[in-house]
Design an enzyme around this catalytic site. Structure first.
Site, mmCIF file in Angstrom:
data_model
loop_
_atom_site.group_PDB
_atom_site.id
_atom_site.type_symbol
_atom_site.label_atom_id
_atom_site.label_comp_id
_atom_site.label_asym_id
_atom_site.label_seq_id
_atom_site.Cartn_x
_atom_site.Cartn_y
_atom_site.Cartn_z
ATOM 1 N N ASN A 9 -71.697 -22.543 -3.719
ATOM 2 C CA ASN A 9 -70.921 -21.432 -3.171
ATOM 3 C C ASN A 9 -71.216 -21.382 -1.678
ATOM 4 O O ASN A 9 -72.259 -20.887 -1.260
ATOM 5 C CB ASN A 9 -71.341 -20.135 -3.868
ATOM 6 C CG ASN A 9 -70.561 -18.939 -3.374
ATOM 7 O OD1 ASN A 9 -69.744 -19.043 -2.451
ATOM 8 N ND2 ASN A 9 -70.797 -17.795 -3.973
ATOM 9 N N ARG A 93 -67.203 -22.967 -5.690
ATOM 10 C CA ARG A 93 -66.498 -21.694 -5.769
ATOM 11 C C ARG A 93 -65.585 -21.574 -4.543
ATOM 12 O O ARG A 93 -66.041 -21.722 -3.405
ATOM 13 C CB ARG A 93 -67.492 -20.540 -5.758
ATOM 14 C CG ARG A 93 -66.786 -19.224 -5.721
ATOM 15 C CD ARG A 93 -67.657 -18.141 -5.169
ATOM 16 N NE ARG A 93 -66.910 -16.892 -5.169
ATOM 17 C CZ ARG A 93 -67.157 -15.898 -4.334
ATOM 18 N NH1 ARG A 93 -68.122 -15.991 -3.455
ATOM 19 N NH2 ARG A 93 -66.442 -14.805 -4.383
ATOM 20 N N HIS A 183 -62.571 -12.064 -7.613
ATOM 21 C CA HIS A 183 -63.522 -11.976 -8.738
ATOM 22 C C HIS A 183 -62.941 -12.563 -10.027
ATOM 23 O O HIS A 183 -63.400 -12.236 -11.125
ATOM 24 C CB HIS A 183 -63.885 -10.509 -9.068
ATOM 25 C CG HIS A 183 -64.748 -9.825 -8.066
ATOM 26 N ND1 HIS A 183 -64.640 -8.469 -7.826
ATOM 27 C CD2 HIS A 183 -65.740 -10.273 -7.266
ATOM 28 C CE1 HIS A 183 -65.526 -8.107 -6.915
ATOM 29 N NE2 HIS A 183 -66.202 -9.186 -6.555
ATOM 30 N N ARG A 244 -66.450 -1.052 1.454
ATOM 31 C CA ARG A 244 -64.992 -1.156 1.631
ATOM 32 C C ARG A 244 -64.288 0.085 1.099
ATOM 33 O O ARG A 244 -64.703 0.645 0.084
ATOM 34 C CB ARG A 244 -64.459 -2.384 0.875
ATOM 35 C CG ARG A 244 -64.843 -3.690 1.533
ATOM 36 C CD ARG A 244 -64.473 -4.878 0.660
ATOM 37 N NE ARG A 244 -65.657 -5.623 0.292
ATOM 38 C CZ ARG A 244 -65.687 -6.609 -0.605
ATOM 39 N NH1 ARG A 244 -64.582 -6.963 -1.230
ATOM 40 N NH2 ARG A 244 -66.805 -7.233 -0.877
ATOM 41 N N GLU A 388 -70.624 -16.380 -13.171
ATOM 42 C CA GLU A 388 -69.584 -17.167 -12.514
ATOM 43 C C GLU A 388 -69.991 -18.626 -12.381
ATOM 44 O O GLU A 388 -69.168 -19.522 -12.509
ATOM 45 C CB GLU A 388 -69.278 -16.565 -11.132
ATOM 46 C CG GLU A 388 -68.531 -15.240 -11.242
ATOM 47 C CD GLU A 388 -68.712 -14.338 -10.041
ATOM 48 O OE1 GLU A 388 -69.828 -13.794 -9.884
ATOM 49 O OE2 GLU A 388 -67.765 -14.163 -9.269
#
Ligand code: ADP
Length: 402
Positions: A9, A93, A183, A244, A388
Site C-alpha cells: 500500500n 492497493r 473503502h 472530514r 483489506e
C-alpha cells in the site's frame, strides 16, 4: 495454495507492506516505511513471531523504501524468507480505479498508464501507487506478477441512480464527475464474511456495512453487490469522520470561500483535515480522545460524538429505504470493531427495524468477529474486523492462477 504474496500500500510519503503465506493465510511479516522523500526516513518492521526492527533509513524515493524493507524481510535477524525469489506475486492497493476498473487486474503498461491517468481524481494517492509499482518491479524484476486491487471496484456495480450527481450532465461527460466510493475492498470483505458467518448465500441477503475508522463510509450491499455508498467523487462525501466534514450544503463551501477569501485548495484542506469530529470538538480527530473528553463534560466533544452517531443512523436508515429492507448491519474499521459505545448508540434508536443488540456482549467485543444482535432481533448486527490485505492477497492469487 502454497504461495507467498506481498501486499503493498504505497502512499505519497509512506509504504505499508504485508507478506502473507497463502497456505494458511497467515501474516508472516508486516511493516511501514514512513517519511519517504524527507531527511528522516523511518522503517518499522515486525514478524509474526514477535521480532521487531525499527530504524531511521535514507529513503529519497519509494525505490529505496522498497530496498529497505526487502533487506528486513530477507535479513538473518528479522527476516521471514531467504530471498525475494520466494515471493510469488505482489498485490497493490489502488485508491482510485474510476470508471475504468471494475475488478482487480494484472498490471501491465496499459493498466499502469490508466492508474496514472486517474490521478486527477485521486491526486494524493494514484501517483504514489504508480511510484510504488515501478519501485516494486525494479526491485523484484519483471517476471514477478503484479496485481492492482482497486478501492473503488466493489462500487462499480452501483446503478446510475446511485452514482450520478444532479449537476449539468456535461460535467459527467467532460470530467466523469460522479460517485465512485472508497473503502470498497473493506466493504466487499466484510459483506462476504457476514454472509459466511450467517450461513446464507450473499445473493439472498441485504447488508449495510459501516466502515468506521479515521475515514468512514457506509455501503448498501444487495445480491452481494454494492448498491450505493456514502463516499462520492472523493472520500470527502458521506457523513462526518475524524477530520472530514462529509456531506454538507454545497453553498456553505462557496459562502465560506467568499467570506474568508480562500482558494479551492485551502477550502479543500479545511474540509478534509480540519473538520469532522476534530472540527466540531476542537479536541482531537481520535474517537478515543473525544469520547473521553465528552465523558469528562466537554460539551463540544459530546456534540461531535452525538452528531456522528446521528449521521450514521440516518445513513443506515436511508439505505434501508434504498434497498427496501435490510437483513444485516455490519460494523468494521477501528471504531466499528472496537468502540462498543458507538455501536450501542447507533443501534439504540432503530426500533422501527426491530434491531436489538445484546448490550453486555457488545461491551466485550473489541477487534473480533461477533454477532451482537439478540436471537429475536429482526435484523442481525455484527462486528467483523476488516482485512483489506487478505482480500488483496486473495485477488492476487486468483488472478495469477488463471
Ligand atoms: P484508518 O481509517 O486510519 O485506517 P482505523 O480504522 O484504524 O483508521 O480507525 C481509527 C479510529 O478507531 C480512531 O478514531 C480510534 O480512536 C478508533 N479506535 C481504535 N481503537 C479503539 C478502541 N479500542 N475504542 C474506541 N475507538 C477506537
Amino acid at each position: 495454495m502454497d504461495m507467498k504474496i506481498l501486499v503493498v500500500n504505497a502512499g505519497s510519503s509512506s509504504l505499508k507492506y504485508q507478506l502473507i503465506d497463502m497456505a494458511d493465510e497467515r501474516v508472516m511479516a508486516k511493516g511501514l516505511c514512513e517519511r519517504i522523500g524527507t531527511e528522516k526516513g523511518h522503517i518499522k518492521h515486525s514478524t509474526s513471531d514477535g521480532r521487531v526492527y525499527e530504524a531511521d533509513a535514507d529513503m529519497p524515493t519509494h525505490s529505496e523504501a522498497f530496498d529497505c524493507f526487502v533487506a528486513a524481510l530477507t535479513s538473518d535477524e528479522y527476516g521471514v524468507i531467504k530471498s525475494m525469489s520466494e515471493i510469488n506475486a505482489v498485490g497493490h492497493r489502488i485508491v482510485q480505479g474510476g470508471a475504468i476498473f471494475h475488478q482487480s487486474e494484472l498490471i501491465n503498461e496499459k493498466v499502469l498508464a490508466d492508474i496514472d491517468q486517474l490521478s486527477e481524481l485521486a491526486p494524493l494517492h494514484n501517483p504514489a501507487h504508480v511510484l510504488g509499482i515501478r519501485a516494486c518491479v525494479k526491485c523484484l524484476g519483471e517476471h514477478v506478477p503484479q496485481v492492482a486491487v482497486f478501492d473503488t471496484s466493489f462500487h462499480a456495480t452501483m446503478p446510475a441512480t446511485s452514482y450520478m450527481y444532479a449537476l449539468p450532465y456535461e460535467y459527467y461527460e467532460k470530467y466523469q464527475i460522479r460517485r465512485y466510493g472508497a473503502h470498497g475492498t473493506s466493504h466487499r470483505y466484510v459483506s462476504d464474511r457476514c454472509a459466511e458467518i450467517l450461513g446464507v448465500d450473499k445473493k439472498d441477503i441485504k447488508i449495510i456495512t459501516c466502515h468506521l475508522g479515521n475515514g468512514c463510509s457506509i455501503t448498501a450491499v444487495k445480491d452481494g453487490k454494492c448498491f450505493d455508498t456514502s463516499m462520492g467523487l472523493t472520500p470527502l462525501d458521506g457523513f462526518m469522520m475524524g477530520t472530514r466534514c462529509g456531506g454538507i450544503d454545497p453553498s456553505a463551501v462557496t459562502y465560506i470561500m467568499d467570506k474568508e477569501g480562500l482558494t479551492p485548495k485551502q477550502m479543500s484542506d479545511i474540509m478534509n483535515k480540519k473538520s469532522g469530529v476534530l472540527g466540531v470538538s476542537g479536541v482531537s480527530n481520535d474517537n478515543r480522545d473525544v469520547t473521553k473528553a465528552a465523558e469528562e463534560g466537554n460539551e463540544r466533544a459530546k456534540l461531535a460524538c452525538d452528531m456522528q452517531v446521528y449521521q450514521i443512523r440516518k445513513f443506515i436508515g436511508s439505505y434501508v429505504a434504498a434497498m427496501d429492507g435490510v437483513d444485516a448491519i455490519v460494523f468494521t474499521g477501528g471504531i466499528g470493531e472496537n468502540d462498543s459505545r458507538t455501536r450501542r448508540e447507533v443501534c439504540a434508536q432503530m426500533n422501527y427495524l426491530g434491531v436489538k443488540i445484546d448490550e453486555a456482549l457488545n461491551d466485550t467485543v473489541h477487534g473480533k468477529e461477533c454477532i451482537l444482535s439478540t436471537d429475536d432481533s429482526r435484523v442481525k448486527v455484527l462486528a467483523i474486523p476488516t482485512n483489506e490485505e487478505l482480500a488483496i492477497a486473495r485477488d492476487t492469487v486468483a488472478l495469477i492462477s488463471k
